[in-house]
Design an enzyme around this catalytic site. Sequence first.
Site, short mmCIF file in Angstrom:
data_model
loop_
_atom_site.label_atom_id
_atom_site.label_comp_id
_atom_site.label_asym_id
_atom_site.label_seq_id
_atom_site.Cartn_x
_atom_site.Cartn_y
_atom_site.Cartn_z
N CYS A 86 0.87 -1.17 -0.11
CA CYS A 86 0.05 -0.05 -0.03
C CYS A 86 0.92 1.29 -0.03
CB CYS A 86 -1.18 0.05 1.16
SG CYS A 86 -0.25 0.54 2.68
N GLU A 87 0.53 2.19 -0.63
CA GLU A 87 1.04 3.37 -0.79
C GLU A 87 1.19 4.52 0.32
OE1 GLU A 87 -1.94 6.63 -2.89
OE2 GLU A 87 -0.73 5.23 -4.32
N HIS A 88 0.30 4.12 1.35
CA HIS A 88 0.22 4.62 2.48
C HIS A 88 1.07 4.69 3.64
CE1 HIS A 88 -3.90 5.31 0.72
NE2 HIS A 88 -3.49 6.38 0.39
N HIS A 89 1.30 3.11 3.90
CA HIS A 89 2.38 2.57 4.99
C HIS A 89 3.11 1.62 4.42
CE1 HIS A 89 -1.84 3.62 6.65
NE2 HIS A 89 -1.36 4.21 7.65
N GLN A 127 -5.95 -0.76 -3.60
CA GLN A 127 -6.55 -1.52 -4.54
C GLN A 127 -7.49 -1.00 -5.48
OE1 GLN A 127 -7.83 -4.80 -1.95
NE2 GLN A 127 -9.61 -5.38 -3.48
N HIS A 155 -5.17 -6.26 3.60
CA HIS A 155 -4.23 -5.24 3.54
C HIS A 155 -3.65 -5.46 5.16
CE1 HIS A 155 -5.69 -3.12 0.07
NE2 HIS A 155 -6.48 -4.09 0.00
N CYS A 157 -2.02 -3.11 6.40
CA CYS A 157 -2.17 -1.75 7.00
C CYS A 157 -3.37 -1.57 8.00
CB CYS A 157 -2.09 -0.67 6.14
SG CYS A 157 -3.44 -0.74 4.59
#
Length: 196
Positions: A86-89, A127, A155, A157
């Site tokens: 994931c691009e956030h975490h 996703q 996920h 995250c």
Amino acid sequence: MAKAPKRSGDARSRAEAAVKELILWAGDDPGREGLLDTPKRVIDAYLEYFRGYAENPDDYLKRTFEQVGGYDEIVLLRDIPFHSHCEHHMAPIIGKAHVGYLPRSRVVGISKLARVVHAYAKRLQVQERMTAEISDCIERVLEPLGVAVVIEATHACMTCRGVETPGVIMTTSRMMGVFRDDPRSRAEVLKLMGFG
């Protein structure tokens, strides 16, 4: 589409130093025996995890076949396993993709559908965007009568941090052409994917 970064030896040294700093920040000693080679291994792993930036998924679909004995029904590849981040975490996303299309006049080798999934998965992702990128790529290159993509994934995250809710599966879908416009075609492809 994102371009593959140019990686010099100096860039690798800076990346390894950043990993050492993260180990230190986490509370451990990057100089202890078990962690001495960790920065190198992490950078090698990142080259694998994010190799999709060096790939053009469109290229996988350019070689097609027109002589298919008059076949004019759905082509579907189910349960394509993938892992992404994931691009956030930068936490793992692990799941499976179901990819189908209704050919207009040509088909592609089935392994190429899996390669398209993996090329997009091997990037920092969400996703929803990954689902759209896969379907848009197939639509753009093959110009079929319809495209259907469904992705199911867990996920880390969400399961390993934050709300800490393991066992949850996120499902996203993208229907194009006849699979969006014709309820019977949509029901048929979803049934073939195992959702009906």
